[in-house]
Design an enzyme around this catalytic site. Structure first.
Site, PDB file in Angstrom:
ATOM      1  N   GLU A  96       0.817  -1.210   0.000  1.00  0.00           N
ATOM      2  CA  GLU A  96       0.000   0.000   0.000  1.00  0.00           C
ATOM      3  C   GLU A  96       0.856   1.268   0.000  1.00  0.00           C
ATOM      4  OE1 GLU A  96      -2.740   0.005   3.327  1.00  0.00           O
ATOM      5  OE2 GLU A  96      -2.636   2.185   3.414  1.00  0.00           O
ATOM      6  N   ASP A 116       6.841  -6.864  -1.620  1.00  0.00           N
ATOM      7  CA  ASP A 116       5.446  -7.332  -1.652  1.00  0.00           C
ATOM      8  C   ASP A 116       5.302  -8.342  -2.781  1.00  0.00           C
ATOM      9  OD1 ASP A 116       2.639  -5.928  -0.425  1.00  0.00           O
ATOM     10  OD2 ASP A 116       2.420  -7.299  -2.106  1.00  0.00           O
ATOM     11  N   ASP A 147       8.202 -13.100  -3.006  1.00  0.00           N
ATOM     12  CA  ASP A 147       7.817 -13.657  -1.716  1.00  0.00           C
ATOM     13  C   ASP A 147       8.815 -13.148  -0.667  1.00  0.00           C
ATOM     14  OD1 ASP A 147       6.514 -15.930  -0.031  1.00  0.00           O
ATOM     15  OD2 ASP A 147       8.677 -16.266   0.155  1.00  0.00           O
ATOM     16  N   ALA A 148       8.288 -12.655   0.452  1.00  0.00           N
ATOM     17  CA  ALA A 148       9.151 -11.992   1.434  1.00  0.00           C
ATOM     18  C   ALA A 148      10.213 -12.942   1.984  1.00  0.00           C
ATOM     19  CB  ALA A 148       8.316 -11.410   2.574  1.00  0.00           C
ATOM     20  N   ASP A 165       4.430  -6.352   7.636  1.00  0.00           N
ATOM     21  CA  ASP A 165       3.149  -5.678   7.323  1.00  0.00           C
ATOM     22  C   ASP A 165       2.348  -6.615   6.415  1.00  0.00           C
ATOM     23  OD1 ASP A 165       1.163  -3.819   7.027  1.00  0.00           O
ATOM     24  OD2 ASP A 165       2.288  -2.527   5.647  1.00  0.00           O
TER      25      ASP A 165
END
Lengths: 320, 320, 320, 320
Positions: A96, A116, A147-148, A165
């Site tokens: 975001e 993200d 992918d984190a 987050d």
């Protein structure tokens, strides 16, 4: 040709969220600004009367214009204020842009990596969320689509602060593995610099809802880090109190006055929600929540999860 | 950062209409295409999932893309089919344009006057209702912005068919005076050519709802015209059966086959709802409705209304 | 301790029915009289403001106090009026008791067999539906708890009228097999006396909804019986027009006047909905519906169904 | 006879509260236990799925079984714990009985006067709220039906703690005059014993909602008492954080540990919500709320109100 209405009339367009199966929270709508589907999720940007513009992903409100500052100030500033000199930050999720925006207000920060998995959400927010426009253009921000876990494992450098987050650790959900003891131990902690701090959103933390995931996230982090600070704040558009957990192997002690002093020294602009006293209050949990957290025994692990939280075959398929 | 949803999710944006105080009909929304307020009323154009584009005025659905053809075919074609050679038509109200569109399909028609009080609604519908674009441009259509009573009184010429496409005659409502015996006697009937037909929408005509206004409109017209034909049809988006009343001093008799023949001769394109058999069925009211209409004694008059339908002082204020 | 409300307030308790995924019909509630679960389904009896007491099974309104007479008069009286001398009647389903109640008003009737699979629904309706109390005690009524197919197959005697008062033939639903061509051919028709009539509820019959099941039931019955009469009526609490199909190997012809005469001769008390004219109107379907019924090619068969309507493995499991 | 549902179905009975014009909070219902109207207000007792039994007055949730303890512990215990030896207590309002119940847990308390204007609400709660049954029978409780102002003025004796458990001070509302400076000065303060404490519920105290009445109640009390402590807590069933204000002319200072010690000494049974740490946290307001309270200049007075909060003629009529 229809009935005339003599006395004006009620709001007729509504956004309706199922907070849980038996509970709905409904906002009158001005308009539906955008709807679409990405590879991973469905997204909508609504203009609501009570909470302004609202980002909705998979039918769940993510953040609302008028009160997202509560969530994002609480997620970002305690860790960056407690850390004496945070220069490099890694955000897991955060597409975001609001988390990056709050981080970038810190004058000590040199570099922010935001990782993200959903490029389309990132592009969508870049395009539609005016409030984060400046942050998305800040040269200190590097945006990675991945992918984190894979991203953080692949990186050699360490960070002063790592921020989670992500969606809640619902079993079978996309982010479950990013809340386990082994992930924290093997992926997160090794990537923190000396004195580094990890902080994660930790789901609802209300008098009843804190046992869903908040207490387990807290307990899982307690297995991995020496110092763990859970805290919470009421977010009106979520119709609940929300929780975060901050963790480190260095002591996390700061008086309200020192907190305020550091805010003044480090953060450009003025916080709307968080200051020293607010954080003192936020980190003293109420009796019932404190008790549950102290008594929590469950630890998120990939192996255990299957048996403890499994819901039969449907769920196992999601793990496959 | 909110709960993830594993199993997809329910529709979350809704249009909600209060059909009456205790009854709501709710449509899932794709989008809110336009909202605004004119001098007279609030208007919205919604894109609904079950009924397509929907025009809403003052919180009441006026017409929905997928089934407005039922209302408009029923309002227009019986009168224009029964009339042997309708050339000139006057529409009271009808700003949406769909009534004009249906009239203009009749090859006998030379001239249509559409008189609506709200210029902004007309402009709005011109701009947004693609289905009526062609009708709005037809050279046979003259659009007048005026009070229908004042306009029709001021005109010298007479019409073959006069059509009432107005809001219901709720006391104190904007259109009440356009449903009274004196209006029909002094304004409408004198402006009909020999053999002319008047037809009006007549509100809900369901098994319970027909006593609201349908039976009174029927009875009022019976005082003024020799031949009066009430008929009705279920309109799904209204969640009710709707009513119309056709009236004339010339006999209104036509078999289903003759009706079909005239449709073939006079109407360009094909009706979706109305044909001879459909009209036979529509004009045979069910037992309970027939009985109420026969027993109705109330006649709409400007004087009587105040005393018969008044709801105490609040209502009298509306008359002031 | 909460906000005071100066101006009165809106209705706050509601029953909400999903007519379809995108469409809801909501009734203000006076009270929830009873809720419970049987072996087969969940049942509730609600007291609603717009429609009185409402029986809800599996979240779907079955019948509402103020307008169930429309459904039940339409289901029962045409067949029993067309039949010159109906003495024995078999009801498949009908556990609510209202179908039996209407049948028992016919003075020619000697014996009514009502066969419902769910004993608890029957007991529930016996206990709670005051309007059917007398019917449930009528000595001419025999109540059987069994699968309707098994019961009718096991019986040797034939009936003058057989009535299908079952849930719609949704594939995988409990009643699918009671709407197939083979069921009608092998189970129903052989159990009709000479001149016997079969009638069944046939699902929604609205301008859009009639293609769900109404047209197929009609077409299926046309394969089995010489004379088939589809008809429909708007039922306000269903927010739709409903359909029934009557079928026989004897001609089904009766003028409205003859219909009225027979009603007078045969039925105790007065019908609220149905008379000769109402049935004339009800059996003339509107253009679009007539067209669909004529063009319908699908026939319900147990074999074909699996392939034509199947929704993958989930559905096949329901067939197992 | 209706659609069968293959896949189970959603909750269909709901209580719906308009928190504000553009915001609704909806609870699935088990049943409607009781509804009725008293001389003053409409009351309902609902059995809701998410929050248990809920008392609703004039369409507003007053208290819900599962979380009313938060409101009532916060209203009662801080004042009775801060006071060294509270023996006599006066409750303005409180007809539900829960405030009395919490007070009566204090072993020091000899006498509780509860003065509510609505006898029928008191009788209703006596009859239906099992949780307060014991409190209603406690010989130390005297229940008076009267206007709180008239009652307190007419009494000669003073009290150790006076508690305001009234509807919010909405202008024109029933309780407005019980929140004004003159009421506090002339009626409340003179009726407090030496060292006495006044505490009142003070409306919503959320990040946005605290400016409605919380900040004004705080500021008004600051004009009258030397020591004023505002505090707040999130109450899930209110979908908001709620506020209370405690006031006295004696200092209000107590550490969290002393608070806990006194709880142990004075209160029978265990608090579910409040302890020393919880109260520390509750009485440290968040930055934005603290700022508003400090900057608030409005004081509730009977004279000023008319002009400062008036909404034109409609509102003045409410005052007449």
């Amino acid at each position: 040709k229809a009935h005339s209405s003599l006395n004006g009339y009620r709001k007729s367009c509504w956004y309706e969220e199922e907070i849980e199966e038996n509970l709905r929270f409904c906002f009158a709508l001005n308009s539906i600004l955008h709807t679409g589907a990405t590879q991973y999720q469905e997204i909508a940007l609504l203009d609501t009367k009570p909470f302004g513009k609202a980002l909705v992903i998979d039918g769940k409100l993510q953040s609302a214009e008028v009160d997202e500052f509560i969530y994002h100030e609480c997620l970002v500033h305690p860790a960056l204020v407690y850390h004496p000199n945070p220069k490099t930050i890694f955000i897991m999720g955060g597409g975001e842009g609001s988390t990056a925006r709050e981080i970038l207000r810190h004058s000590t920060v040199d570099k922010v990596v935001m990782c993200d998995i959903d490029e389309e959400v990132v592009d969508f927010c870049k395009a539609y969320l005016a409030v984060n426009k400046k942050a998305f253009c800040d040269p200190r921000l590097e945006i990675i689509i991945n992918d984190a876990r894979r991203e953080i494992e692949s990186r050699k450098e360490c960070y002063d602060v790592i921020i989670g987050d992500l969606a809640d650790p619902i079993e079978g959900g996309p982010c479950y593995k990013l809340y386990t003891k082994s992930f924290y131990e093997l992926c997160v902690k090794p990537k923190l610099n000396e004195g580094g701090i990890f902080v994660t959103q930790a789901g609802p933390a209300g008098i009843f809802s804190h046992t869903e995931v908040f207490s387990c996230i807290y307990n899982t982090l307690k297995q991995v880090f020496k110092y763990v600070v859970p805290y919470s704040a009421h977010v009106p558009s979520y119709a609940d109190t929300w929780g975060w957990v901050m963790a480190s192997d260095s002591p996390l002690v700061l008086s309200a006055d020192e907190f305020d002093l550091r805010i003044k020294q480090k953060i450009r602009g003025e916080n709307r929600y968080l200051d020293g006293k607010t954080f003192s209050s936020a980190s003293i949990l109420s009796k019932a929540v404190r008790k549950s957290l102290n008594n929590e025994t469950h630890v998120y692990t990939e192996g255990a999860a299957r048996f403890i939280y499994g819901h039969g075959s449907a769920c196992n398929q999601n793990h496959a």
